[in-house]
Design an enzyme around this catalytic site. Structure first.
Site, PDB file in Angstrom:
ATOM      1  N   SER A 133     -28.690  43.508  50.258  1.00 15.29           N
ATOM      2  CA  SER A 133     -28.398  42.584  49.170  1.00 15.29           C
ATOM      3  C   SER A 133     -29.364  42.794  48.009  1.00 15.29           C
ATOM      4  CB  SER A 133     -28.508  41.135  49.668  1.00 15.29           C
ATOM      5  OG  SER A 133     -28.001  40.223  48.722  1.00 15.29           O
ATOM      6  N   GLY A 134     -28.823  42.790  46.802  1.00 16.63           N
ATOM      7  CA  GLY A 134     -29.644  42.845  45.594  1.00 16.63           C
ATOM      8  C   GLY A 134     -29.758  41.450  45.018  1.00 16.63           C
TER       9      GLY A 134
ATOM     10  N   ASN B 160     -22.149  37.185  44.788  1.00 19.29           N
ATOM     11  CA  ASN B 160     -21.434  38.231  45.524  1.00 19.29           C
ATOM     12  C   ASN B 160     -22.182  38.494  46.838  1.00 19.29           C
ATOM     13  OD1 ASN B 160     -19.351  40.353  45.576  1.00 19.29           O
ATOM     14  ND2 ASN B 160     -21.067  41.774  45.431  1.00 19.29           N
TER      15      ASN B 160
ATOM     16  N   SER C 281     -24.717  40.821  46.918  1.00 15.59           N
ATOM     17  CA  SER C 281     -25.861  40.549  46.053  1.00 15.59           C
ATOM     18  C   SER C 281     -25.614  39.304  45.215  1.00 15.59           C
ATOM     19  CB  SER C 281     -26.102  41.745  45.120  1.00 15.59           C
ATOM     20  OG  SER C 281     -26.284  42.939  45.851  1.00 15.59           O
TER      21      SER C 281
ATOM     22  N   TYR D  69     -21.955  44.461  43.387  1.00 11.80           N
ATOM     23  CA  TYR D  69     -20.956  45.463  43.781  1.00 11.80           C
ATOM     24  C   TYR D  69     -19.588  44.829  44.008  1.00 11.80           C
ATOM     25  CZ  TYR D  69     -18.774  49.180  46.569  1.00 11.80           C
ATOM     26  OH  TYR D  69     -17.939  50.153  47.042  1.00 11.80           O
TER      27      TYR D  69
END
Length: 370
Positions: free
Chosen positions: A283-284, A209, A245, A137
């Protein structure tokens, strides 16, 4: 462009000649970077700080690779992974972009593969593909709801992908990303190792990120606690010190099968942790690993004869994955430059001189490393 080793950051292991994912023969990387506009956010107009990154396991040809994937925390997206898990194959490129552009990029990949004939039809005039497209993101710096990533941007990243050195920092999908309270983005690293008298390589590319300032650790040193200035300047929304993420792509030329590659992908979090990532709730953290060995094994008929390292020989590859992931994240931080985005939101670059001074105080600064 500086890299972490240029600044004297200590790392374990021996890097490949490029210290990049492209040390794996045949792997190509391409970026499309979108950056224009300043000032107040006007949805659909900007400011724009985003892009697309493409990783092609065997370049621009159809020859599927064995692959495995793993999600440490699933607040993110990587399309196509259900079929990777089921089939054991990665049948095309991997692309990384921002969260709200996954659909556009995915559709573009389908068209690009079809136009270039990079597939093996199931039957005459029968074509289908499930592309792998991942995201993080960038809406803190980018007009993410303006949907500025278009078909042609994905095409450009794919068409321009090449071997050789890989641009890092504020490029491609990493353009608007942040990491541990500093500007983040794209980073890469590799390791060269010997197993049973054979030389193999492991390469990693990250779109970083993620992470908070307080936990940032570089070379075993609590850098985030020492560098308490240059905090982000945010004029919209509170954000979170641990939000964000990370997407990690691992490549190797070692002959591994899908279940072994999944085991490699599951070691990525250890490299993230060495830099202070904790995988927060929002978080991804999604990872995919592939092997360029066993060329031509994805035939639709007949029997394929495969090479495979034994499980007892995998530990050094796990080690290389951890070390390459760690260095790739730090390379992203070192390469990234200060960026101001929507509404004047600003993330500063990791200050090189200050980093060196902190490492020196802790007796961790290394001069002249390869």
């Amino acid at each position: 462009m500086f890299r972490a080793r240029d600044l004297g950051v200590p790392f374990d292991g021996t890097p490949g000649s490029l210290n990049a994912i492209t040390d794996i023969r045949g792997v190509e990387v391409g970026h499309t970077t979108l950056k224009w506009g300043n000032g107040r956010l006007e949805v659909g107009k900007g400011p724009v700080r985003t892009g697309v990154t493409a990783i092609l396991p065997r370049g621009k040809q159809y020859d599927p690779v064995f692959a495995g994937w793993y999600s440490l925390n699933g607040n993110g997206e990587m399309t196509g992974t259900i079929w990777v898990e089921e089939s054991g194959y990665l049948e095309g490129p991997i692309l990384i972009t921002n969260t709200h552009s996954v659909g556009t990029v995915r559709d573009a990949v389908v068209e690009w593969i079809h136009q270039n004939g990079l597939y093996d039809p199931v039957a005459e005039n029968v074509f289908w593909v499930l592309p792998v497209v991942a995201e993080t993101y960038d809406g803190t710096l980018n007009d993410i709801n303006g949907f500025h990533v278009k078909r042609d941007h994905a095409f450009a990243a794919l068409d321009n992908a090449s071997t050789g050195a890989v641009a890092e920092g504020n490029v491609g999908g990493g353009t608007g990303m942040t990491c541990h309270g500093f500007k983040g983005g794209i980073g890469t690293a590799s390791r060269k190792l010997s197993i049973g008298g054979e030389t193999y390589r492991v390469g990693v590319l990250v779109q970083a990120n993620h992470g908070g300032r307080a936990t940032l650790t570089i070379g075993g040193v609590p850098v985030g606690r020492e560098l308490t200035d240059l905090l982000p300047s945010l004029h919209t929304g509170e954000g979170s010190s641990k939000t964000g993420s990370i997407i990690v792509v691992v490549a190797t030329d070692a002959p591994l099968l899908p279940h072994q590659l999944k085991r490699m992908a599951r070691r990525v979090p250890l490299g993230i942790a060495r830099v202070g990532g904790i995988s927060a709730n929002d978080s991804g953290d999604i990872f995919i690993a592939f092997s360029t060995a066993n060329r031509g094994m994805a035939r639709r008929r007949g029997i394929s004869r495969l090479d495979m390292l034994s499980n007892d020989q995998l530990t050094r590859l796990f080690e290389a994955t951890v070390w390459s992931t760690e260095e790739a994240i730090v390379n992203a931080l070192v390469a990234a430059e200060t960026m101001t985005g929507i509404n004047g939101n600003r993330f500063h670059a990791l200050p090189h001189d200050s980093l060196r001074e902190v490492l020196r105080r802790f007796n961790r600064l290394v001069e002249g490393q390869p």
